[in-house]
Design a protein around this motif. Sequence first.
Motif, PDB file in Angstrom:
ATOM      1  N   LYS A 174       5.433  -3.416   2.973  1.00  0.00           N
ATOM      2  CA  LYS A 174       4.235  -3.987   2.516  1.00  0.00           C
ATOM      3  C   LYS A 174       4.055  -5.278   3.187  1.00  0.00           C
ATOM      4  O   LYS A 174       3.001  -5.934   3.198  1.00  0.00           O
ATOM      5  N   TYR A 227      -0.382  -9.646   8.975  1.00  0.00           N
ATOM      6  CA  TYR A 227       0.081  -8.411   8.676  1.00  0.00           C
ATOM      7  C   TYR A 227      -0.670  -7.908   7.342  1.00  0.00           C
ATOM      8  O   TYR A 227      -0.666  -8.624   6.404  1.00  0.00           O
ATOM      9  N   VAL A 228      -1.582  -6.997   7.599  1.00  0.00           N
ATOM     10  CA  VAL A 228      -2.356  -6.260   6.628  1.00  0.00           C
ATOM     11  C   VAL A 228      -1.944  -5.143   6.102  1.00  0.00           C
ATOM     12  O   VAL A 228      -2.090  -3.974   7.089  1.00  0.00           O
ATOM     13  N   SER A 229      -1.452  -5.003   4.953  1.00  0.00           N
ATOM     14  CA  SER A 229      -1.165  -3.612   4.446  1.00  0.00           C
ATOM     15  C   SER A 229      -2.225  -2.901   3.563  1.00  0.00           C
ATOM     16  O   SER A 229      -2.649  -3.357   2.745  1.00  0.00           O
ATOM     17  N   TYR A 230      -2.377  -1.598   3.796  1.00  0.00           N
ATOM     18  CA  TYR A 230      -3.479  -1.073   3.054  1.00  0.00           C
ATOM     19  C   TYR A 230      -2.912   0.204   2.239  1.00  0.00           C
ATOM     20  O   TYR A 230      -3.431   0.976   1.611  1.00  0.00           O
ATOM     21  N   GLY A 231      -1.607   0.090   2.092  1.00  0.00           N
ATOM     22  CA  GLY A 231      -0.741   1.007   1.305  1.00  0.00           C
ATOM     23  C   GLY A 231       0.494   1.838   1.865  1.00  0.00           C
ATOM     24  O   GLY A 231       0.739   1.526   3.407  1.00  0.00           O
ATOM     25  N   SER A 232       1.177   2.317   1.368  1.00  0.00           N
ATOM     26  CA  SER A 232       2.661   2.808   1.686  1.00  0.00           C
ATOM     27  C   SER A 232       2.463   4.022   2.829  1.00  0.00           C
ATOM     28  O   SER A 232       3.339   4.087   3.658  1.00  0.00           O
ATOM     29  N   LEU A 241      -0.423   4.386   4.727  1.00  0.00           N
ATOM     30  CA  LEU A 241      -1.459   3.845   5.813  1.00  0.00           C
ATOM     31  C   LEU A 241      -0.768   2.798   6.747  1.00  0.00           C
ATOM     32  O   LEU A 241      -0.273   1.881   6.224  1.00  0.00           O
ATOM     33  N   ARG A 242      -0.785   2.989   8.137  1.00  0.00           N
ATOM     34  CA  ARG A 242      -0.167   1.979   8.989  1.00  0.00           C
ATOM     35  C   ARG A 242      -1.059   0.765   8.831  1.00  0.00           C
ATOM     36  O   ARG A 242      -2.217   0.676   8.947  1.00  0.00           O
ATOM     37  N   PRO A 243      -0.250  -0.100   8.707  1.00  0.00           N
ATOM     38  CA  PRO A 243      -0.532  -1.645   8.417  1.00  0.00           C
ATOM     39  C   PRO A 243      -1.183  -2.255   9.814  1.00  0.00           C
ATOM     40  O   PRO A 243      -1.145  -1.745  10.876  1.00  0.00           O
ATOM     41  N   GLU A 244      -2.368  -2.967   9.346  1.00  0.00           N
ATOM     42  CA  GLU A 244      -2.840  -3.932  10.715  1.00  0.00           C
ATOM     43  C   GLU A 244      -2.056  -4.838  11.150  1.00  0.00           C
ATOM     44  O   GLU A 244      -1.902  -5.751  10.404  1.00  0.00           O
TER      45      GLU A 244
END
Length: 114
Positions: free
Chosen positions: A72, A94-99, A101-104
């Motif tokens: 996360k 670090y931008v998380s889109y969900g567990s 989906l690969r984070p940006e």
Amino acid sequence: MAKRFLRKGQVKKSFLRDAVVSVLLFALLFALFLFALNVTERTSLDKQKEVLEEAVDRSLLQCYVTEGRYPKSISYLKENYGISYDETQLRVDYVSYGSNLRPEVTVVIIGGGR
């Protein structure tokens, strides 16, 4: 021309001219040294950024393969996967889109490298 053939005023002008040329030459060399130092420092920061981006990518993949999810936050990678960097010079967005989906992840050099 030898000094013994010059008048006293001419010797002083010659000495002054030589001194000014020496000071200007020293200033030029010093400026070139500072420029080279700045270029070297910038190259080093660029390399640190590149290495950090690769390390984060590898750690993300390893985390996903091992744990079945992406972390996360970057702090999870720091604590569990050994990511470390100089936070005064580099910033990791670090931008998380969900567990699943690969984070940006974006690595930025802070302050343009001084």
